[in-house]
Motif scaffolding. Structure first.
Motif, PDB file in Angstrom:
ATOM      1  N   ALA A  10      86.227  -4.986 -24.678  1.00 42.86           N
ATOM      2  CA  ALA A  10      86.974  -4.715 -23.445  1.00 42.86           C
ATOM      3  C   ALA A  10      88.271  -5.520 -23.423  1.00 42.86           C
ATOM      4  N   ASP A  11      88.248  -6.733 -23.982  1.00 44.66           N
ATOM      5  CA  ASP A  11      89.478  -7.543 -24.021  1.00 44.66           C
ATOM      6  C   ASP A  11      90.547  -6.896 -24.894  1.00 44.66           C
ATOM      7  N   ASP A  12      90.111  -6.308 -26.028  1.00 46.59           N
ATOM      8  CA  ASP A  12      91.078  -5.595 -26.876  1.00 46.59           C
ATOM      9  C   ASP A  12      91.750  -4.476 -26.076  1.00 46.59           C
ATOM     10  N   TYR A  13      90.924  -3.707 -25.365  1.00 42.90           N
ATOM     11  CA  TYR A  13      91.475  -2.583 -24.602  1.00 42.90           C
ATOM     12  C   TYR A  13      92.340  -3.074 -23.445  1.00 42.90           C
ATOM     13  N   ARG A  14      91.920  -4.178 -22.801  1.00 40.27           N
ATOM     14  CA  ARG A  14      92.730  -4.728 -21.707  1.00 40.27           C
ATOM     15  C   ARG A  14      94.118  -5.083 -22.239  1.00 40.27           C
ATOM     16  N   PRO A  74      94.064  11.147 -28.232  1.00 36.27           N
ATOM     17  CA  PRO A  74      94.204   9.927 -29.032  1.00 36.27           C
ATOM     18  C   PRO A  74      94.717   8.719 -28.247  1.00 36.27           C
ATOM     19  N   ASP A  75      95.658   8.932 -27.310  1.00 36.20           N
ATOM     20  CA  ASP A  75      96.168   7.775 -26.557  1.00 36.20           C
ATOM     21  C   ASP A  75      95.071   7.183 -25.681  1.00 36.20           C
ATOM     22  N   THR A 116      91.408   2.956 -24.183  1.00 36.50           N
ATOM     23  CA  THR A 116      90.181   2.674 -23.424  1.00 36.50           C
ATOM     24  C   THR A 116      88.901   2.811 -24.230  1.00 36.50           C
ATOM     25  N   GLY A 117      88.952   3.443 -25.403  1.00 37.62           N
ATOM     26  CA  GLY A 117      87.733   3.730 -26.149  1.00 37.62           C
ATOM     27  C   GLY A 117      86.951   4.898 -25.576  1.00 37.62           C
ATOM     28  N   TYR A 118      87.534   5.605 -24.592  1.00 35.65           N
ATOM     29  CA  TYR A 118      86.794   6.674 -23.918  1.00 35.65           C
ATOM     30  C   TYR A 118      87.193   8.066 -24.415  1.00 35.65           C
ATOM     31  N   THR A 119      86.186   8.834 -24.799  1.00 40.26           N
ATOM     32  CA  THR A 119      86.358  10.255 -25.086  1.00 40.26           C
ATOM     33  C   THR A 119      85.426  11.016 -24.163  1.00 40.26           C
ATOM     34  N   PRO A 120      85.947  11.860 -23.257  1.00 45.14           N
ATOM     35  CA  PRO A 120      85.065  12.631 -22.369  1.00 45.14           C
ATOM     36  C   PRO A 120      84.170  13.553 -23.198  1.00 45.14           C
ATOM     37  N   ALA A 146      83.813   1.340 -24.157  1.00 38.39           N
ATOM     38  CA  ALA A 146      83.993  -0.092 -24.417  1.00 38.39           C
ATOM     39  C   ALA A 146      85.084  -0.694 -23.539  1.00 38.39           C
ATOM     40  N   GLY A 147      86.066   0.119 -23.151  1.00 39.32           N
ATOM     41  CA  GLY A 147      87.159  -0.401 -22.332  1.00 39.32           C
ATOM     42  C   GLY A 147      86.877  -0.358 -20.841  1.00 39.32           C
ATOM     43  N   ALA A 148      85.717   0.197 -20.428  1.00 35.91           N
ATOM     44  CA  ALA A 148      85.436   0.392 -19.002  1.00 35.91           C
ATOM     45  C   ALA A 148      85.537  -0.894 -18.173  1.00 35.91           C
ATOM     46  N   PRO A 149      85.059  -2.056 -18.723  1.00 38.84           N
ATOM     47  CA  PRO A 149      85.167  -3.278 -17.906  1.00 38.84           C
ATOM     48  C   PRO A 149      86.606  -3.655 -17.564  1.00 38.84           C
ATOM     49  N   ALA A 150      87.569  -3.126 -18.302  1.00 42.00           N
ATOM     50  CA  ALA A 150      88.980  -3.444 -18.036  1.00 42.00           C
ATOM     51  C   ALA A 150      89.623  -2.425 -17.098  1.00 42.00           C
ATOM     52  N   LEU A 151      88.816  -1.516 -16.545  1.00 48.08           N
ATOM     53  CA  LEU A 151      89.333  -0.393 -15.767  1.00 48.08           C
ATOM     54  C   LEU A 151      88.713  -0.337 -14.389  1.00 48.08           C
TER      55      LEU A 151
END
Ligand code: ZN
Ligand code: ZN
Ligand code: ZN
Length: 375
Positions: free
Chosen positions: A11-15, A39-40, A45-49, A83-88
């Motif tokens: 999450a820190d990487d994504y933040r 891709p962006d 965020t590491g998120y793919t719906p 993985a990026g959810a905690p930063a969102l």
């Protein structure tokens, strides 16, 4: 699928990526970035719906604001697992509600926003209507270098993708070529790339004989014959990061001319590679490769740019092309892929992915660049 990518970053990487993106957007005079699935969004965020549909999923990034992911309520549990959810901050919306009005509340009413190139027109038109004073520009045009410089973890994934493509070449050179259709060899490439860990195959070009003179030829019904030059160009995504390599092989013994043309392309590829160092301009790589081919008298037959960036997609900025004056920076990854295309006869292309190091470049593809004879 890009699930395994998410495991590679915290999450820190994504933040940090989202903060940098918001800052870079502000420096470019934008009120923020609107990032649709693609891709962006994966990189940020590491998120793919689970699927891209008419339901709005949109990341809103603006300097000085916490990142917000607008997401359909039924997909919120999936988004939470990214993985990026905690930063969102997740802002979910249920069917029947207006997600554009909810998004509008997050936006500067007279702002200019960078929006992902792959956002659906449906969403952009609705946002324009919901925020009449807003305006929009292509995120890639506004921030072409956003994803260009890779960090150490990304470089490891890029290297692994390159090694998997190389393992594919080491096997494909031993399969039968003569008497088989291009499409059959292409199917072998697809199978091998997947065996060596690719979850996505983007292209498996097998261009034999005269088909090799068309850089856009994919693979078709042509039966490969003894005496053919065959351009192989293949790649895709492994653990979310791209591979892309070309080698040109010959079925049986080549003629002197075929050897000579292959030698010229090999020297051009080497010259392009040697031009890679921090501070050189992208166009210097193109110039170095092109000069070798032009000096050998084949300049008019090198009909495309020398290279393109690569990362979470297989084609992206920066481009190694005349007029691109941006400097190379350590951590950038791109292809060096000169070619010679002789209409009606044959083509030769040699391509490695190269990364910029502190004092030069490093190839992420290391299979032999000599002309390989196949059977
Ligand atoms: Zn031949
Ligand atoms: Zn390629
Ligand atoms: Zn390429």
């Amino acid at each position: 699928m890009t699930g395994s990518t998410a495991a590679s970053f915290t999450a820190d990487d994504y933040r940090a990526r989202m903060e940098r993106a918001a800052r870079t957007a502000a420096e470019a005079g934008l009120a923020g970035l609107l990032v649709a699935p693609g891709p962006d969004l994966v990189w940020l965020t590491g998120y793919t719906p689970p699927a891209v549909t008419e339901r709005l999923t949109l990341l809103v990034l603006a300097a000085g604001q916490d990142p917000v992911l607008v997401v359909p309520a039924l997909e919120a549990p999936d988004a939470q697992k990214a993985a990026g959810a905690p930063a969102l901050t997740l802002r979910d919306w249920t069917d029947g509600k207006d997600p554009y009005a909810a998004t509008a509340a997050l936006l500067d009413a007279s702002g200019r926003f960078g929006i992902s190139d792959n956002a659906w027109a449906l969403h952009l038109l609705a946002l324009q209507q919901a925020v009449p004073g807003s305006s929009y520009t292509s995120l890639t045009d506004a921030l072409p270098m956003l994803r260009a410089v890779k960090d150490a973890a990304e470089l490891e994934l890029m290297s692994a993708a390159g090694a998997a493509a190389d393992a594919t070449f080491e096997e494909i050179r031993n399969v039968p070529f003569a008497g088989r259709r291009e499409a059959e060899v292409a199917a072998d490439l697809d199978r091998l790339l997947r065996r060596y860990g690719h979850e996505q195959v983007d292209f498996t070009i097998v261009a034999s004989g005269p088909n090799g003179a068309n850089p856009h030829h994919e693979a078709g019904d042509r039966v490969i014959e003894r005496g053919d030059m065959v351009v192989l160009d293949f790649g895709g995504l492994k653990d979310g990061y791209g591979s892309d390599t070309s080698r040109t092989v010959h079925v049986g013994e080549p003629t002197d001319e075929e050897r000579r043309v292959h030698d010229i392309v090999r020297e051009a590829q080497e010259a392009g590679f040697r031009a890679v160092r921090p501070g050189a301009a992208c166009q210097d790589v193109d110039r170095a490769a092109r000069a070798v081919i032009a000096d050998a008298g084949y300049g008019e037959y090198f009909i495309h740019r020398t290279g393109h960036g690569i990362g979470v997609t297989t084609h992206e900025p920066p481009y190694m092309i005349e007029g691109e004056e941006r400097p190379l920076v350590p951590g950038m990854c791109f292809s060096v892929e000169p070619g010679i295309y002789l209409p009606g006869r044959f083509g030769v292309r040699i391509e490695d992915i190269v990364t910029v190091t502190e004092d030069g470049g490093r190839r992420l593809n290391t299979t032999s660049r000599e002309l390989v004879i196949v059977e």
